[in-house]
Scaffold this motif. Structure first.
Motif, PDB file in Angstrom:
ATOM      1  N   LYS A   1       0.833  -1.197   0.000  1.00 25.40           N
ATOM      2  CA  LYS A   1       0.000   0.000   0.000  1.00 25.40           C
ATOM      3  C   LYS A   1       0.873   1.255   0.000  1.00 25.40           C
ATOM      4  O   LYS A   1       2.002   1.245   0.477  1.00 25.40           O
ATOM      5  N   GLU A   2       0.306   2.310  -0.561  1.00 21.17           N
ATOM      6  CA  GLU A   2       1.001   3.593  -0.540  1.00 21.17           C
ATOM      7  C   GLU A   2       1.124   4.099   0.896  1.00 21.17           C
ATOM      8  O   GLU A   2       0.218   3.857   1.718  1.00 21.17           O
ATOM      9  N   PRO A   3       2.220   4.797   1.229  1.00 21.26           N
ATOM     10  CA  PRO A   3       2.337   5.381   2.572  1.00 21.26           C
ATOM     11  C   PRO A   3       1.185   6.348   2.837  1.00 21.26           C
ATOM     12  O   PRO A   3       0.848   7.182   1.991  1.00 21.26           O
ATOM     13  N   LEU A   4       0.589   6.228   4.010  1.00 17.12           N
ATOM     14  CA  LEU A   4      -0.571   7.050   4.346  1.00 17.12           C
ATOM     15  C   LEU A   4      -0.292   8.069   5.447  1.00 17.12           C
ATOM     16  O   LEU A   4      -1.073   8.998   5.641  1.00 17.12           O
ATOM     17  N   HIS A   5       0.771   7.877   6.176  1.00 19.82           N
ATOM     18  CA  HIS A   5       1.022   8.697   7.352  1.00 19.82           C
ATOM     19  C   HIS A   5       2.051   9.789   7.035  1.00 19.82           C
ATOM     20  O   HIS A   5       2.917   9.625   6.187  1.00 19.82           O
ATOM     21  N   ARG A   6       1.950  10.896   7.792  1.00 23.71           N
ATOM     22  CA  ARG A   6       2.825  12.051   7.560  1.00 23.71           C
ATOM     23  C   ARG A   6       3.578  12.386   8.839  1.00 23.71           C
ATOM     24  O   ARG A   6       3.025  12.336   9.930  1.00 23.71           O
ATOM     25  N   LYS A   7       4.828  12.753   8.686  1.00 27.03           N
ATOM     26  CA  LYS A   7       5.613  13.222   9.822  1.00 27.03           C
ATOM     27  C   LYS A   7       6.060  14.654   9.565  1.00 27.03           C
ATOM     28  O   LYS A   7       6.120  15.115   8.428  1.00 27.03           O
ATOM     29  N   HIS A   8       6.380  15.346  10.644  1.00 26.34           N
ATOM     30  CA  HIS A   8       6.839  16.720  10.549  1.00 26.34           C
ATOM     31  C   HIS A   8       8.308  16.738  10.141  1.00 26.34           C
ATOM     32  O   HIS A   8       9.137  16.045  10.723  1.00 26.34           O
ATOM     33  N   ILE A   9       8.625  17.570   9.163  1.00 25.15           N
ATOM     34  CA  ILE A   9       9.977  17.644   8.598  1.00 25.15           C
ATOM     35  C   ILE A   9      10.518  19.067   8.750  1.00 25.15           C
ATOM     36  O   ILE A   9       9.880  20.023   8.298  1.00 25.15           O
ATOM     37  N   PRO A  10      11.690  19.244   9.366  1.00 26.19           N
ATOM     38  CA  PRO A  10      12.300  20.579   9.404  1.00 26.19           C
ATOM     39  C   PRO A  10      13.016  20.900   8.098  1.00 26.19           C
ATOM     40  O   PRO A  10      13.751  20.064   7.562  1.00 26.19           O
ATOM     41  N   VAL A  11      12.786  22.099   7.600  1.00 22.55           N
ATOM     42  CA  VAL A  11      13.397  22.562   6.352  1.00 22.55           C
ATOM     43  C   VAL A  11      14.087  23.895   6.621  1.00 22.55           C
ATOM     44  O   VAL A  11      13.440  24.859   7.047  1.00 22.55           O
TER      45      VAL A  11
ATOM     46  N   LEU B   1      16.046  18.235   6.814  1.00 19.08           N
ATOM     47  CA  LEU B   1      16.636  17.398   7.849  1.00 19.08           C
ATOM     48  C   LEU B   1      15.781  16.149   8.032  1.00 19.08           C
ATOM     49  O   LEU B   1      14.546  16.225   7.997  1.00 19.08           O
ATOM     50  N   GLU B   2      16.426  15.046   8.247  1.00 20.58           N
ATOM     51  CA  GLU B   2      15.720  13.769   8.364  1.00 20.58           C
ATOM     52  C   GLU B   2      15.348  13.506   9.815  1.00 20.58           C
ATOM     53  O   GLU B   2      16.189  13.563  10.717  1.00 20.58           O
ATOM     54  N   VAL B   3      14.063  13.208  10.060  1.00 21.31           N
ATOM     55  CA  VAL B   3      13.566  12.908  11.401  1.00 21.31           C
ATOM     56  C   VAL B   3      13.009  11.494  11.409  1.00 21.31           C
ATOM     57  O   VAL B   3      12.213  11.114  10.539  1.00 21.31           O
ATOM     58  N   SER B   4      13.400  10.715  12.406  1.00 17.20           N
ATOM     59  CA  SER B   4      12.924   9.342  12.510  1.00 17.20           C
ATOM     60  C   SER B   4      11.442   9.317  12.890  1.00 17.20           C
ATOM     61  O   SER B   4      10.980  10.120  13.696  1.00 17.20           O
TER      62      SER B   4
ATOM     63  N   VAL C   1      14.404  17.065  20.334  1.00 12.91           N
ATOM     64  CA  VAL C   1      14.142  15.901  19.510  1.00 12.91           C
ATOM     65  C   VAL C   1      13.499  14.833  20.382  1.00 12.91           C
ATOM     66  O   VAL C   1      13.944  14.565  21.500  1.00 12.91           O
ATOM     67  N   ARG C   2      12.418  14.236  19.860  1.00 13.33           N
ATOM     68  CA  ARG C   2      11.707  13.200  20.599  1.00 13.33           C
ATOM     69  C   ARG C   2      12.053  11.797  20.084  1.00 13.33           C
ATOM     70  O   ARG C   2      11.842  10.824  20.781  1.00 13.33           O
ATOM     71  N   THR C   3      12.521  11.697  18.846  1.00 13.60           N
ATOM     72  CA  THR C   3      12.932  10.398  18.293  1.00 13.60           C
ATOM     73  C   THR C   3      14.417  10.488  17.946  1.00 13.60           C
ATOM     74  O   THR C   3      15.263  10.297  18.795  1.00 13.60           O
ATOM     75  N   ALA C   4      14.740  10.787  16.698  1.00 10.83           N
ATOM     76  CA  ALA C   4      16.126  11.002  16.271  1.00 10.83           C
ATOM     77  C   ALA C   4      16.102  11.911  15.063  1.00 10.83           C
ATOM     78  O   ALA C   4      15.202  11.833  14.214  1.00 10.83           O
ATOM     79  N   ILE C   5      17.106  12.772  14.967  1.00  9.90           N
ATOM     80  CA  ILE C   5      17.208  13.692  13.848  1.00  9.90           C
ATOM     81  C   ILE C   5      18.618  13.574  13.273  1.00  9.90           C
ATOM     82  O   ILE C   5      19.596  13.487  14.021  1.00  9.90           O
ATOM     83  N   THR C   6      18.724  13.536  11.928  1.00 11.46           N
ATOM     84  CA  THR C   6      20.008  13.331  11.265  1.00 11.46           C
ATOM     85  C   THR C   6      20.304  14.504  10.345  1.00 11.46           C
ATOM     86  O   THR C   6      19.461  14.878   9.523  1.00 11.46           O
ATOM     87  N   ILE C   7      21.514  15.065  10.505  1.00 10.95           N
ATOM     88  CA  ILE C   7      21.952  16.197   9.694  1.00 10.95           C
ATOM     89  C   ILE C   7      23.388  15.956   9.254  1.00 10.95           C
ATOM     90  O   ILE C   7      24.277  15.790  10.084  1.00 10.95           O
ATOM     91  N   ASP C   8      23.614  15.915   7.943  1.00  8.92           N
ATOM     92  CA  ASP C   8      24.967  15.751   7.390  1.00  8.92           C
ATOM     93  C   ASP C   8      25.705  14.588   8.034  1.00  8.92           C
ATOM     94  O   ASP C   8      26.890  14.681   8.397  1.00  8.92           O
ATOM     95  N   GLY C   9      25.013  13.482   8.212  1.00 12.81           N
ATOM     96  CA  GLY C   9      25.626  12.287   8.764  1.00 12.81           C
ATOM     97  C   GLY C   9      25.692  12.236  10.276  1.00 12.81           C
ATOM     98  O   GLY C   9      26.124  11.229  10.852  1.00 12.81           O
TER      99      GLY C   9
END
Length: 813
Positions: free
Chosen positions: A197-207, A223-226, A263-271
């Motif tokens: 199925k296509e992804p249905l859920h949305r997460k907040h993304i910092p730009v 920025l990537e957020v888990s 951060v409540r889960t994990a956030i990744t920036i430039d490795g």
């Protein structure tokens, strides 16, 4: 929408200062006197169309670094061709309005969108940018940058549009109408969702977004957020939609950007990955306390170059909510909560927590090293079990750090001393001052915006020794309070709207107050003719500009770099009665064209003159403006003109006598002092000289050039030329010279020596010798048998001497 936007962009060129507010509030000229206690200069009314009645929410008003203002507004959109947000709605002419729309989200209210307006100080719209695809939530920042643009951190996600095109893309419509698309990757498949199925859920993304002074995007960074589900997830069992919370952003004097939050889960920036530990028992509800603080530092192009994060034992939550840059330092405010009495290290400093929480304040270097940390504890008071504290804004000045926000309960310093009590159950606005060098709170300088019902303070501005705090009393009034620097009970409130719901920001720009307000149903704008009613069945926005009703004295710049030509400085005033005295204190060399201005201010021309110094030197003075008790100081900076010299290793390059059919070379080292542009190299005069370079770079250690002389025969007269060195207005000449032949001695044979001097040939023979001397054309000019010595007078030139059958050529100078 495109047609309406085109009409707007064509008409904006002709609006100028006549881009009116309404018939009730015409714009004024720059130094117009005050006729009322508060003089309305202009306002902007922003609302949705009649069909959808979309909601509007104003957020930030910030001064741009080129003398203008930025304003942000959030609006909802339900379709892509409606009237979701109408700027300057009640303007007299339709082409003076701007109709915007965003995405067509499928939620009850549609899709949330953000627009960034840039206006001049008189309300003229310069440009705007906004998103037309994707959703931008209310969490965002606005940090003006030195180039006249701004930096922002956005919170984005897929809009779930009805048409569902441009999936998971944030589209920014730039000021020229072109689109800038950013893939945001916010859609994800839940842990129990079928893989087909296509992804249905949305997460907040910092730009991260950097916009230039003309409203064009310079760079965007996602920025990537888990979205991993929490072990105790009950609120969202499919995964975590809100894995981070944005705090604030700032920019330093080197153009580096700082971003804060938790951060409540994990956030990744430039490795680099920052993983939360304060979420062990979190059920995924974003309104619950959970998360670890972080501060991220990015360079001018958006690359992560440093960061700090929550360390040590996990507590309930920690979050850096505000950060500002002032005078080479970063100041921050953080919210932390944990068990009563629990110890926690915050940026290398120990704090003591409690269940309700503490509000920590501190100062950091640009390397994110703490210089001091202090904190306020808030606890339940006697009247009820309500206790909290929120921060809305920070400002530094008068040697103090000022905090504004809302609170309830009892508040203590880090030693357990009661600072003040706020017993109302509803949250109440407050402003607190602490020592900017160490965070000391012992003076207990504060002011509570005690009103019936809910109140809040959203911004703080410093105007000389005055402190101006902007706030609201819910559905009663929007106003700004003018206090002294000690925040005493002596203050004055100035209302700019009535019955409005709330305020989000307020700005002092020289002698103008600019504030916003959010209204619903009926509200009233304070105009110069009385109260103007607005009535709309959904939330709407007001941006209001008033001439300050209290005495102020300011200038267009706090630091003026004086150039070669006179530099202009605009002086702004309000409510003054005395003339403005102008003096200069400090280094000599600075002058001003006026020693006094009228009480209405005006323009000064500042000049700098100085004799050249050995090397360029920075000079500093202070321009002091005074009028009655008002005083304003402007730092004047200038750089002396250093000595500009081109220094050759020798003033003359002498090749001596050059033999026949030979070339000669000499090297020359050229140093320079105070030269910043290339040095041109040219030969003036004889074409027998050449150089290997026609241009060299300026150098204090020296650049080497090679000069070549290519003659055909020894010369009877000197050959001279000029090596001309130039850079801008700086010149230097070097003399080039080949010597004339003045005397030579020639051994013609084993028996004859010819000594040549000017006009003579002297022949010496060891035994008698028959000698013939011819000119170059074969004419015999001398013949004789010489037994010892003979001196023959001749004209300068070349001669042939014949001995027996052998001929010798000589030069007579």
């Amino acid at each position: 929408m495109k047609k309406q936007l085109l009409i707007y962009r064509l008409s904006i060129l002709f609006m100028g200062l006549c881009f009116s507010i309404s018939t009730h509030a015409q714009q004024t000229t720059q130094n117009e006197g005050i006729t009322n206690s508060q003089k309305l200069l202009w306002y902007r009314y922003i609302r949705g169309g009649e069909a959808d009645k979309t909601m509007q929410t104003p957020y930030f008003i910030k001064a741009s670094c080129d003398g203008n203002i930025f304003v942000t507004n959030q609006f909802w959109s339900k379709n892509r061709n409606g009237e979701s947000s109408i700027y300057n709605y009640d303007a007299p002419e339709a082409n003076q309005r701007l109709i915007l729309n965003g995405d067509d989200g499928t939620s009850a209210n549609g899709s949330t969108n953000l627009v960034f307006y840039k206006q001049d100080r008189w309300g003229k719209l310069l440009w705007e940018i906004h998103n037309t695809r994707g959703e931008l939530l209310s969490d965002h920042t606005l940090t003006p940058t030195a180039d006249g643009g701004f930096f922002t951190v956005l919170t984005a996600r897929h809009a779930n549009p009805k048409s569902n095109d441009l999936k998971d893309v944030l589209r920014i419509q730039q000021s020229d109408g072109s689109n800038y698309d950013i893939p945001i990757h916010s859609l994800f498949r839940g842990v129990k969702d079928p893989s087909d199925k296509e992804p249905l859920h949305r997460k907040h993304i910092p730009v991260l977004l950097k916009v230039d002074s003309n409203g064009m995007v310079e760079f965007a960074k996602v920025l990537e957020v888990s979205n991993e589900p929490m072990p105790n997830a009950s609120y969202y069992d499919f995964g975590t939609s809100d894995g981070f919370k944005l705090g604030w952003s700032a920019v330093d004097d080197e153009g580096n950007y700082y971003v804060t939050g938790k951060v409540r889960t994990a956030i990744t920036i430039d490795g680099v990955t920052i993983k939360a530990k304060n979420n062990t028992n979190w059920n995924g509800d974003p309104q619950k306390k959970a998360g670890d603080y972080f501060i991220l530092k990015f360079n001018q192009t958006g690359k992560l170059i440093a960061h700090v994060k929550d360390e040590g034992e996990a507590i309930t939550e920690s979050e850096i909510r505000r950060i500002i840059f002032h005078d080479g330092k970063l100041y921050f405010a953080a919210k932390l909560s944990g068990k009563d009495g629990q110890k926690k290290t915050l940026l290398g400093n120990e704090v003591t927590l409690n269940e309700k929480g503490i509000m920590a304040f501190g100062c950091l270097s640009k390397n994110l090293e703490a210089q001091w940390v202090n904190y306020i504890s808030f606890k339940v008071g006697k009247s009820h079990n309500w206790a909290f504290m929120f921060v809305e804004d920070l400002a530094v000045g008068n040697g103090k750090l000022y905090y504004v926000g809302r609170c309830a309960g009892d508040f203590y310093d880090n030693k357990g001393n009661l600072i003040f009590s706020q017993p109302e159950r509803a949250h109440t606005g407050v402003i607190i001052a602490m020592d900017a060098t160490n965070g000391d709170l012992s003076k207990k300088e504060y002011n509570i915006f005690a009103n019936k019902g809910i109140s809040n303070v959203l911004s703080v501005n410093l105007v000389g020794k005055k402190v101006v705090a902007t706030g609201y009393q819910l559905y009663n009034q929007a106003y700004y309070r003018v206090l002294d620097e000690q925040l005493s009970s002596k203050y004055t409130d100035y209302v700019y709207t009535k019955k409005s719901a709330s305020v989000f920001d307020g700005l002092i720009l020289n002698n103008i107050f600019i504030g916003n307000a959010r209204g619903k149903d009926k509200s009233y704008l304070i105009t110069n003719e009385g109260e103007k009613e607005f009535n709309f069945g959904s939330f709407y926005t007001h941006i209001v500009a008033q001439k300050l009703p209290f005495s102020t004295l300011s200038a267009s710049k706090s630091t003026l770099n004086v150039q070669a030509k006179a530099s202009p400085l605009q002086v702004y005033t309000s409510a003054l009665t005395n003339p403005v005295k102008v003096t200069i204190e400090g280094d000599t060399g600075f002058t001003c064209d006026k020693s006094e201005l009228t009480h209405e201010g005006g323009t000064l021309l500042i000049s700098f003159n100085s004799e050249p110094t050995e090397k360029p030197e920075q000079r500093k003075s202070t321009l002091v403006l005074t009028s009655g008790e008002e005083r304003c100081e402007i730092t004047l900076l200038a750089t002396t003109e250093g000595k500009k010299e081109i220094i050759p290793s020798t003033p003359t390059v002498n090749f001596g006598v050059v033999s026949e059919n030979k070339t000669a070379q000499q090297t020359l080292t050229i140093k320079s002092l105070g030269i910043d542009k290339p040095i041109s190299v040219a030969i003036l005069g004889s074409t027998l000289f050449t150089t290997d370079k026609t241009q060299i770079n300026p150098s204090e250690t020296g650049e080497v050039i090679t000069i070549t002389f290519a003659g055909t025969t020894p010369t009877t007269t000197p050959i001279e030329a000029t090596l001309h060195l130039s850079s801008g207005n700086t010149n230097k000449d070097v003399k080039l010279q080949v010597a004339q032949v003045t005397s030579t001695t020639n051994l013609l044979s084993n028996n004859v020596i010819a000594e040549v001097t000017q006009g003579h040939i002297t022949l010496s023979c060891y035994k008698p010798e028959k000698v013939n001397i011819y000119s170059t054309v074969g004419e015999l000019i001398y013949t004789s048998l010489i037994s010892k010595t003979a001196t023959i007078p001749v004209q300068p030139g070349v001669y042939i001497i014949q001995l027996n059958e052998i001929c010798y050529k000589i030069l007579v100078p």
